[in-house]
Design a protein around this motif. Structure first.
Motif, mmCIF file in Angstrom:
data_model
loop_
_atom_site.group_PDB
_atom_site.id
_atom_site.type_symbol
_atom_site.label_atom_id
_atom_site.label_comp_id
_atom_site.label_asym_id
_atom_site.label_seq_id
_atom_site.Cartn_x
_atom_site.Cartn_y
_atom_site.Cartn_z
ATOM 1 N N UNK A 179 -20.378 13.159 26.933
ATOM 2 C CA UNK A 179 -20.582 12.657 28.299
ATOM 3 C C UNK A 179 -19.214 12.347 28.902
ATOM 4 N N UNK A 180 -18.752 13.205 29.771
ATOM 5 C CA UNK A 180 -17.446 13.044 30.407
ATOM 6 C C UNK A 180 -17.572 12.075 31.583
ATOM 7 N N UNK A 181 -16.888 10.952 31.491
ATOM 8 C CA UNK A 181 -17.009 9.891 32.485
ATOM 9 C C UNK A 181 -15.628 9.582 33.051
ATOM 10 N N UNK A 182 -15.550 9.395 34.360
ATOM 11 C CA UNK A 182 -14.276 9.082 35.011
ATOM 12 C C UNK A 182 -13.737 7.736 34.521
ATOM 13 N N UNK A 183 -12.433 7.665 34.362
ATOM 14 C CA UNK A 183 -11.758 6.467 33.861
ATOM 15 C C UNK A 183 -11.555 5.474 35.005
ATOM 16 N N UNK A 184 -12.224 4.349 34.920
ATOM 17 C CA UNK A 184 -12.150 3.356 35.997
ATOM 18 C C UNK A 184 -10.732 2.819 36.148
ATOM 19 N N UNK A 185 -10.185 2.816 37.367
ATOM 20 C CA UNK A 185 -8.861 2.236 37.577
ATOM 21 C C UNK A 185 -8.893 0.726 37.769
#
Length: 394
Positions: free
Chosen positions: A314-320
């Motif tokens: 599950x590719x999930x965006x890295x929260x900034x």
């Protein structure tokens, strides 16, 4: 007696947070261990010096009456905090207003400022109180799409002129919730010019101001030249100092807007408990050691959670920033269906993205409010869930 909700209340859907909580409790009753990553309530305690101040002041039996407003020391402390953290000068007497948490102020602002039929520009996806407050006030919502291809920033130039002529408020939030995007000074400058051009009050929700990762700058909207002329900014001690249950926050900025909200609130409440105010003063005037340590802990949690989800494919965006991960769900699911299946089958509770607006469909919000080992376990459970339901996903 047959009571019927008002038309304003009918416009508001049942709280998804309560729906998820009910589903979670049903799973627990059935004997399932549920890892709750739904509500953004910090699991960290307040710093010891805050607790000590609260205990000490609560022992003063003369301080159990109404405070009516923020004590002068609180407003001074907010002014000090903004100067130290964001290089913003605030007049503590006219540009700071204490609130019973930032949500309290956001909930009341529309009623204090707009008339029925006035338009309010609201982000989609956006935190539910934005839309609910406008419905309560009888205003009209104009959604501003937040899309990944636009860095989750509204395309202000695409809002029709006839809408802008009827618009009184615009709500933005960076770092955002549920979308965890950041904004830079260039965007904020554009917002200031846009607001001046169309005579719109900007409402910036800055509740996650101290949960910004990877060395990214903390940019208060108030730090942009001209922002005080057109805007106000809400902030809170709930996330920054883990005082969520204490219900204390504040709004800063445009003096006229703050005076109107203060007048409205004088009919609503009688102030925050004195010991809580003193504890908040202690927090806001402390050095930055606690804040630096805490942001690193959240950053580590984010990395643990993202790495675990990536192992499952599950590719999930890295929260900034923030305490959330805004995750696009696997194909073949609706947000609510996916979130409820995670509770029932995997014992992991998250919030479906459609709770935050039409464009939240296809996402879930995952709160990093459990220790790293529990986040790792949640990732393992999600991995097994995805394998079991791979047919659904494909």
């Amino acid at each position: 007696m047959n009571l019927v909700a008002s038309e304003k209340v009918k416009k508001m859907s049942a709280s998804i947070f309560q729906e998820v909580a009910n589903r979670k409790h049903e799973a627990i009753k059935a004997g399932k261990d549920v890892i709750d990553l739904s509500v953004g309530s910090p699991d960290f305690p307040p710093p010891p010096f805050v607790v000590d101040t609260l205990i000490e002041c609560a022992s003063d039996l003369s301080k159990y009456g109404y405070t009516l407003t923020g004590i002068p020391e609180f407003n001074d402390a907010v002014s000090y905090f903004y100067k130290q953290r964001y290089t913003v000068d605030l007049n503590p007497r006219s540009e700071v207003l204490q609130l019973m948490g930032s949500q309290d102020g956001l909930a009341h602002l529309a009623t204090a400022l707009i008339n029925p039929g006035d338009y309010v520009l609201v982000p989609d996806p956006g935190y539910p109180i934005y839309e609910a407050s406008v419905n309560i006030a009888g205003g009209v919502i104009y959604p501003m799409p937040l899309l990944a291809e636009n860095k989750f920033q509204p395309m202000l130039d695409e809002i029709p002129v006839d809408i802008l002529e009827k618009t009184k408020l615009m709500i933005i939030s960076y770092p955002g919730n549920p979308v965890t995007a950041l904004a830079d000074e260039v965007f904020f400058e554009k917002v200031v010019n846009f607001a001046k051009c169309h005579d719109i009050l900007v409402v910036h929700d800055f509740a996650y101001s101290e949960l910004i990762f990877d060395g990214n700058p903390q940019i208060s909207f108030m730090s942009v030249p001209g922002a005080k002329e057109v805007g106000i900014e809400f902030n809170s001690l709930s996330k920054t100092f883990n005082m969520a249950g204490c219900r204390i926050g504040y709004v800063v900025g445009n003096e006229q807007a703050i005076n109107i909200l203060a007048s409205f609130k004088s009919h609503i409440d009688y102030g925050v408990f004195y010991p809580i105010q003193k504890a908040a003063v202690r927090a806001l005037t402390s050095d930055s050691t606690f804040l630096q340590t805490q942001v690193k802990e959240y950053e580590y949690r984010r990395d643990v959670l993202i790495a675990g989800l990536e192992k499952s494919g599950w590719q999930v965006a890295k929260s900034p920033a923030t305490m959330f991960v805004w995750a696009r769900i696997p194909a073949g699911w609706k947000s609510r269906e996916f979130a409820f299946a995670l509770i029932d089958q995997a014992g992991v509770a998250v919030i479906p993205g459609d709770a935050f607006g039409e464009l939240g469909e296809g996402y879930v919000r995952i709160a990093m409010v459990q220790p790293p080992e529990r986040l790792s376990l949640a990732s393992e459970r999600i991995h097994k869930f995805l394998i079991e339901y791979s047919g659904k996903i494909m």
